[in-house]
Each structure stands twice: as structure tokens, then as C-alpha cells.
Design an enzyme around this catalytic site. Structure first.
Site, PDB file in Angstrom:
ATOM      1  N   ASN A  66      10.272   4.535   2.995  1.00  0.00           N
ATOM      2  CA  ASN A  66      10.040   3.979   4.322  1.00  0.00           C
ATOM      3  C   ASN A  66      11.252   3.181   4.794  1.00  0.00           C
ATOM      4  OD1 ASN A  66       7.016   4.403   4.866  1.00  0.00           O
ATOM      5  ND2 ASN A  66       7.001   3.544   2.806  1.00  0.00           N
ATOM      6  N   HIS A  82       6.290   4.471  12.685  1.00  0.00           N
ATOM      7  CA  HIS A  82       6.377   4.435  11.225  1.00  0.00           C
ATOM      8  C   HIS A  82       7.415   5.476  10.806  1.00  0.00           C
ATOM      9  CE1 HIS A  82       4.207   3.969   7.187  1.00  0.00           C
ATOM     10  NE2 HIS A  82       5.065   4.962   6.968  1.00  0.00           N
ATOM     11  N   CYS A 106       5.533   9.652   0.190  1.00  0.00           N
ATOM     12  CA  CYS A 106       4.222  10.219   0.450  1.00  0.00           C
ATOM     13  C   CYS A 106       3.900  11.172  -0.693  1.00  0.00           C
ATOM     14  CB  CYS A 106       4.186  10.967   1.782  1.00  0.00           C
ATOM     15  SG  CYS A 106       2.603  11.775   2.086  1.00  0.00           S
ATOM     16  N   HIS A 155      10.441   7.081   8.319  1.00  0.00           N
ATOM     17  CA  HIS A 155      11.029   7.211   6.987  1.00  0.00           C
ATOM     18  C   HIS A 155      12.526   7.472   7.154  1.00  0.00           C
ATOM     19  CE1 HIS A 155       7.342   7.906   4.241  1.00  0.00           C
ATOM     20  NE2 HIS A 155       6.964   7.265   5.329  1.00  0.00           N
ATOM     21  N   ARG A 185       0.824  -1.205   0.000  1.00  0.00           N
ATOM     22  CA  ARG A 185       0.000   0.000   0.000  1.00  0.00           C
ATOM     23  C   ARG A 185       0.863   1.262   0.000  1.00  0.00           C
ATOM     24  NH1 ARG A 185      -0.627   4.661   2.826  1.00  0.00           N
ATOM     25  NH2 ARG A 185      -0.271   3.493   4.754  1.00  0.00           N
ATOM     26  N   ASP A 186       1.538   1.520   1.087  1.00  0.00           N
ATOM     27  CA  ASP A 186       2.341   2.739   1.201  1.00  0.00           C
ATOM     28  C   ASP A 186       3.526   2.706   0.242  1.00  0.00           C
ATOM     29  OD1 ASP A 186       3.158   5.193   2.167  1.00  0.00           O
ATOM     30  OD2 ASP A 186       4.013   4.412   4.015  1.00  0.00           O
TER      31      ASP A 186
END
Length: 310
Positions: A258, A216, A249, A218, A24-25
Site C-alpha cells: 500500500n 486506496h 492482497c 498501491h 488490517r490490510d
């Protein structure tokens, strides 16, 4: 495969659950569209590598995230897997779409700052929270687990450093509306370990159970693993990561990839922390996905181990 020597450190968790966000991300920021069949195979290979929570897709309107416009086609292709498959839902319409396909774990995504709330959701922070309230309530009424993502917990490209109390306030609002879990996002990768400790300390002192918190990070400035270690020292046992270090993002241009799942697993294995992940299979999966995308994997561990196998 070369593996790190295991030398446990005192005071760290015995086990960490990796919340895999690659499908997803990781893929939402791709310039090109990845075929649905490739996404499904990616999820299946990640599950085969031992990951037990794999964020499958997003039920955001295709206009905003065209790379994930195939959510209805993708989810049935992976729904039989014996793993948790959370999906992102932005509003009640997104929730309806997810529930219709049998999703049992959903996530909403809020912002700690007004600037990013406007850029990402075209709303103020309070307006976004008001939008999520019925989503969370309906999901909980349906027996569905709800994760609350909170972006810009450490820094914002428009506003700069984000005060800890400001982040804590939005965290409390998400928990009060019924979120089971929070993911604290360092969206542009500016956090450092002291800042991570300060936020986690304030949250727990304000009554947030550490078991409800995930992190989470980065790796924009190379701090993701150091920040993760600081969170582990505080007792956090849920860490978000993306296979191969994919992602960024689309609404924060300074956000780079990430934390790579392989880099995280390498560190945790060296610390003697169990993840249940087969690093061989995970590296092979990310190397395969890099081939599908037509570029090398950003993960240092993938590059190092793939080179050794040649």
C-alpha cells in the site's frame, strides 16, 4: 527531524483524513502470524501518532485470513482508544461478531470485476452485492457507519484495464444499499493520474458526492502519490494508507504494498495540508513494527528519516 519546506498549491483541500489500514490490510498478507499483543501495541502507537481512523482487524473466517484470526481477542485490547476503529465484515456472521464487541464502524468489500469477485469471494459481482445488502441494512439499523471497499477499480490481473462505467455501476450499487463512504481501490497499482481523474469525474457527474469518496492506492509502479495528488485536485479528502507501506492482497498476487502513510504525510505536509499526524512518532512506530516483522520498512520516508537519526 528534517521536514519538507511548506509550499501550498492552489485548489487543494486544507485537511485530509488518513484512513490507516496497516493493522488490517498491512498485516493480513504476512507469511507469519503477528502476536495479538504486538498488533494491539501497533494500533495504540498509531493512535498516539495522531491517526484518528485506524482499521483494526477483520472478522473474516480464519480459514481465509489466518493472520487476523484473533479479531475477538484484539478488538477489546484497543476498543478504549479515542479513535475510530473500523473493522472488515464479509457477511452477516462477521457483522454479528463485530457488533458483539461494540464495533461502531464496519466495512464490506466488493469487486468491480467478475474475476476478482470469484477469486476473493467465490461469487459473481451481483451475488456479492446481494450478500452485502442485509449486512449494510443491519449495520445501518444499528447506527453503525458503513464503508464500502471496491477492489480493481483501475485494473485487474485477469481482465486487464477496467472500464470506468463498469466501476461506476458497482459504486452506485454500494451507495444505493446504504454505504456511507466508498474506498476506490487500485488493488494492483496500475492506475495513473489521468485514469484517476476520469473515474472521479464520472462518479461526481453521476451524482456521487466527493465527500463520500476515499482513495486506496498501491505503489506497485510507483504511482501512488501521483494518483493521490490527482484525487486531491478533485477534492477528495479521505486517503487510505498503511504505516510503513505494509500490505498487499492475498488474492491478487501482483498486488504489492500500500501507499506508505509516512510518504503520504511527507507530501501533504509539504503542501501545507493538515493531517493531525506527528511524523516523528509515526516513523518511530513503523520502524518499531519493522523490527517486529524482522525486515526493513518499505517506506522511503521511514528509511530516509531513520537513517538520518543514526
Amino acid at each position: 527531524m528534517t521536514l519538507p519546506m511548506t509550499v501550498p498549491a492552489p485548489g487543494l483541500p486544507a485537511r485530509v483524513r488518513i484512513h490507516e489500514v496497516g493493522p488490517r490490510d498491512g498485516l493480513q498478507n504476512e507469511k507469519g502470524t503477528v502476536p495479538t499483543e504486538v498488533k494491539a501495541e501497533f494500533v495504540r502507537r498509531l493512535a498516539d501518532a495522531g491517526l484518528t481512523t485506524i482499521e483494526a482487524t477483520s472478522f473474516v473466517h480464519p480459514k481465509w485470513v489466518p493472520q487476523l484470526a484473533d479479531a475477538e481477542e484484539l478488538f477489546p485490547l484497543v476498543g478504549d482508544l479515542p479513535v475510530a476503529l473500523p473493522v472488515l465484515v464479509p457477511n452477516e456472521r462477521g457483522l454479528d461478531r463485530a457488533l458483539a464487541l461494540g464495533a461502531r464502524r464496519v466495512a464490506v468489500f466488493a469487486s468491480a470485476t467478475e474475476s476478482f469477485a470469484k477469486a476473493n469471494l467465490n461469487r459473481t459481482v451481483d451475488e456479492a452485492l446481494a450478500m452485502f445488502e442485509p449486512v449494510v441494512a443491519r449495520a445501518k439499523a444499528s447506527g453503525v457507519h458503513v464503508r464500502g471497499y471496491l477492489s480493481m477499480c483501475f485494473g485487474d490481473p485477469w481482465e486487464g484495464a477496467v472500464p470506468v462505467p463498469q466501476v461506476v455501476k458497482v459504486c452506485k450499487a454500494l451507495l444505493d444499499m446504504g454505504c456511507d463512504e466508498l474506498s476506490l481501490g487500485d488493488t494492483i497499482g496500475v492506475a495513473t493520474p489521468g485514469h484517476v481523474r476520469a473515474l472521479l469525474t464520472e462518479l461526481t457527474e453521476q451524482g456521487t458526492p466527493v465527500a463520500a469518496l476515499g482513495v486506496h492506492f498501491h505503489d506497485t509502479y510507483g504511482q501512488a502519490l501521483a494518483n493521490t495528488y490527482a484525487a486531491l485536485e478533485h477534492g477528495v479528502t479521505t486517503v487510505d494508507a498503511s504505516a510503513g507501506g505494509l500490505g498487499g492482497c492475498p488474492y491478487a498476487k501482483s498486488a504489492t504494498g500500500n501507499l506508505a502513510t509516512e510518504d503520504l504525510v511527507w507530501m501533504l505536509r509539504g503542501l501545507g495540508i493538515d493531517t493531525g499526524v506527528d511524523l516523528d512518532r509515526l516513523v518511530a512506530t513503523s520502524a518499531w513494527m519493522a523490527e517486529q516483522l524482522g525486515r526493513p520498512s518499505p517506506s522511503r520516508t521511514v528509511r530516509a528519516l531513520s537513517h538520518k537519526e543514526q
